[in-house]
Design an enzyme around this catalytic site. Structure first.
Site, PDB file in Angstrom:
ATOM      1  CG  ASP A  79      -1.697   1.260   1.446  1.00 46.39           C
ATOM      2  OD1 ASP A  79      -1.637   2.149   0.567  1.00 46.39           O
ATOM      3  OD2 ASP A  79      -2.374   1.376   2.484  1.00 46.39           O
ATOM      4  CE  LYS A  82      -1.680   6.913  -3.539  1.00 48.84           C
ATOM      5  NZ  LYS A  82      -2.230   6.015  -2.491  1.00 48.84           N
ATOM      6  CD  GLU A 137      -5.095   3.668  -2.500  1.00 46.22           C
ATOM      7  OE1 GLU A 137      -5.980   4.441  -2.090  1.00 46.22           O
ATOM      8  OE2 GLU A 137      -3.950   4.053  -2.820  1.00 46.22           O
ATOM      9  CG  ASP A 167      -9.083   5.109   1.970  1.00 41.48           C
ATOM     10  OD1 ASP A 167      -8.618   5.689   2.983  1.00 41.48           O
ATOM     11  OD2 ASP A 167      -8.357   4.567   1.113  1.00 41.48           O
TER      12      ASP A 167
END
Ligand code: ADP
Ligand code: MG
Length: 636
Positions: A11, A72, A175, A202
């Site tokens: 992850d 990211k 994800e 999330d």
């Protein structure tokens, strides 16, 4: 089988990154040499040296220009794309080749231009090393997760980063899909495929994503086919914003406390830093505790403040409501595709979903209890590892259980385990049992959930514990605690406790089949056979002690109160029986082997039978209700 090492799951998060592996023992996160399970996605470029993870995060405030966090956000984007993100990052972003985003990191020989892929590769290299240290083999392949909304360029950048780190990204998995996979959602069970609909909520450090998925059992290497029915979210909403709310509130209070005329803007920089440094810790503590203390030293003065969960929830409620608004839009977007099909599950992902307020609001909005059994900050990595295991040739159906390999139960007073669902039950499985308390006035009951075949808790595997609190004080044996075990079709165990007289409830969720190897299951079975006879005798004695204690108390008290109304011969008979049973209890307490369970049970039954008349007298005197029978659970 190929000779290469396992395919690990990664992850690669905005805030934190993790590596996991899945093998016969089920999926598990691999810790670093200090036991840390997450690597903060923070990289610092010192002269000639790169610092990755916890230290880079801890020292971020000291090296704002050379430390890269949240890289990211830049992956596969152009410098123009990320201009809006600039206020969120201290480091400078400049256009590189074809306008791509590059970070300008000051060095001894002037600025050095670094690509987001290189920064991500540093994180991936660290994760690869952690995996190799844990598994003792070279690792060359990984399943890497990416947000569901990542486009081709962003996915390509992720692959490149992996290659730079010496890893082949054999698959990029969204994800939310990984999170579903960690729970076994969408995998075929017992040969029967079924379609399921899942919402994945999330809430990470700086981003919120909501996805609605349709999972259809797949074929061959494919664990399932998934279709994204709707995605939504907010790229600038997460746990960090909660930290800022705490910081803002405290800055204001400290400024007033110091009597600063211009308010928070006038705070000394060191004080501001101290406040900011404590905010995340306060938030995290308030997920478990009802309050958290803050101490800030300003010169020789000390500012102290206790923040309650209720206060904190009031500060951040608007942020949580924004996520719920995103959920509402996503569900509306998926409405046609769902066509009245209900959601089968809501999965919570991201560290910030540990907040009770978030859990409450998500459950309310979707109308189902979300899955929380797996650590929300680990679930994506675990799912990536499951996908890696499937791709390395493990049978998909071998990953899931359609029968429970081991019994599930709760600890009762004295340390025995009352089995609620027995081994080899087919999934889904459900069972309910009644329990009561052992101590007068007990206002809280601890429920500890165990897995295994042995009779004593100490010989079983503890899965978790929770508390049923807020009971009004009642005499021992009077509360009626209904304990329900439900293992749903995905193998997730929900344990709930409900005290009927007061209506109080509490619940716990766990995944029983994670982290057990077939060898372990076999050993547990073997041991239970070896110890079966002795264990059973011990369980019986332990239960007899607990239940006899209650009898001794009730009968003893009843006798004391009503002796005058009783026939003296009958009272003497009860005295004798009480003494007899007390003797058994005392001897059994000293050494459970010293008593013969059959005679012990006979002594208890004799008293039970003989005391019926006393009870009638007591009821006639309309004093106390008759005691509740059944096992008692420990005090909390
Ligand atoms: P990402 O997916 O963005 O990499 P994570 O899923 O690791 O992020 O979530 C990080 C966020 O979760 C941080 O804001 C962190 O403070 C928060 N967090 C971690 N543990 C808790 C907790 N126990 N209670 C509340 N927030 C938490
Ligand atoms: Mg994440």
């Amino acid at each position: 089988m190929r000779s290469e090492g396992p395919i690990i799951g990664i992850d690669l998060g905005t805030t934190n990154s993790l590596v996991a592996v899945s093998d016969v023992g089920g999926p598990r996160v691999l810790p670093d040499e200090h036991g840390g399970r997450m690597v903060p996605s923070v990289v610092r470029y010192d002269a000639g040296r790169v610092v990755v993870g916890p230290r880079a995060k801890a020292e971020l405030a000291d090296y704002p220009w050379t430390t890269i966090a949240s890289v990211k956000r830049l992956m596969g984007r152009s410098a123009a794309d990320v201009r809006a993100d600039q206020p969120y990052t201290a480091y400078r972003v400049v256009p590189g080749e074809r306008g791509t985003a590059r970070m300008a990191v000051p060095g001894v020989k002037g600025d050095r231009l670094i690509s987001p892929e290189e920064v991500s590769a540093e994180i991936l290299r660290r994760l690869k090393a952690i995996a190799e240290a844990n598994l003792g083999v070279p690792i060359t392949r990984a399943v890497v997760t990416v947000p569901a909304y990542f486009d081709d360029a962003q996915r390509q950048a992720t692959r490149t980063a992996a290659r730079l780190a010496g890893l082949e990204a054999v698959r990029l998995v969204p994800e939310p899909t990984a999170a579903a996979l960690a729970y076994g959602l969408g995998l075929p069970k017992g040969g029967n495929g079924r379609v399921s609909h899942v919402a994945v909520y999330d809430l990470g450090g700086g981003t919120f994503d909501i996805s609605v998925l349709r999972l259809t059992p797949g074929e061959g290497d494919e664990p399932f086919f998934f279709q994204v029915l709707a995605v939504g979210g907010d790229t600038h909403l997460g746990g960090d914003d909660m930290d800022h709310r705490i910081t803002e509130a405290l800055r204001g209070e400290v400024a007033r406390w110091l009597g600063l005329p211009e308010g928070a803007n006038e705070l000394p920089e060191a004080t501001g830093r101290q406040i900011a440094a404590q905010a995340e810790g306060v938030k995290i503590r308030l997920s478990d505790a009802e309050s958290a203390a803050v101490r800030i030293e300003i010169g020789s003065r000390l500012f102290e403040r206790v923040i309650t969960r209720a206060e904190f929830e009031a500060w951040v409620a608007p942020l949580v409501e924004r996520t719920i608004e995103c959920c509402r839009r996503a569900m509306a977007g998926a409405e046609r595709a769902l066509a009245d099909a209900p959601l089968d599950a809501v999965v919570l992902v991201g560290g910030a979903t540990r907040m009770p307020l978030v859990r409450r609001r998500v459950a309310e909005f979707f109308g189902i209890e979300p899955y929380t059994a797996l650590n929300p900050d680990e679930v994506v990595a675990l799912g990536a590892a499951v996908q890696g295991q499937i791709l390395s040739g493990a049978r998909r159906d071998a990953l899931l259980l359609d029968v429970l390999p081991l019994s599930l139960g709760i600890e009762t007073a004295g340390g025995a385990v009352a089995k609620i669902i027995v081994r080899n039950s087919t999934v889904p499985a459900q069972a309910t049992e009644m329990f009561s308390t052992q101590v007068d006035g007990q206002t809280s009951i601890r429920l500890t959930v165990f897995q295994g075949e042995r009779e004593m808790a100490a010989d079983c595997r503890k899965l978790g514990e929770f508390h049923l609190r807020g009971l009004p004080p009642m005499p021992a044996g009077v509360p009626q605690v209904e304990v329900k075990f439900l293992v749903d079709a995905n193998g997730v165990l929900n344990v709930s406790a409900h005290e009927r007289r007061s209506g109080r409830r509490a619940a716990l969720q766990v995944v029983p089949n994670h982290g057990l190897t077939p060898e372990e299951v076999e050993r547990i079975e073997r041991e239970s056979l070896t110890h079966a006879r002795e264990d059973m005798a011990r369980h019986r004695v332990v239960d007899l002690i607990a239940n006899s204690e209650l009898d001794l108390k009730w009968v003893g008290e009843g006798l004391a109160r009503h002796r005058a109304a009783l026939d003296p011969a009958y009272a003497a008979e009860l005295d004798g029986m009480l003494a007899d049973l007390r003797g058994f209890v005392d001897r059994a307490r000293a050494d459970w082997r010293s008593v013969e369970p059959e005679s012990f049970a006979k002594a208890k039954e004799a008293l039970d039978r003989a005391s019926v008349r006393l009870q009638e007298v007591a009821i006639a005197a309309s004093l106390r209700q008759p005691p509740t029978r059944g096992s008692v659970i420990g005090s909390g």
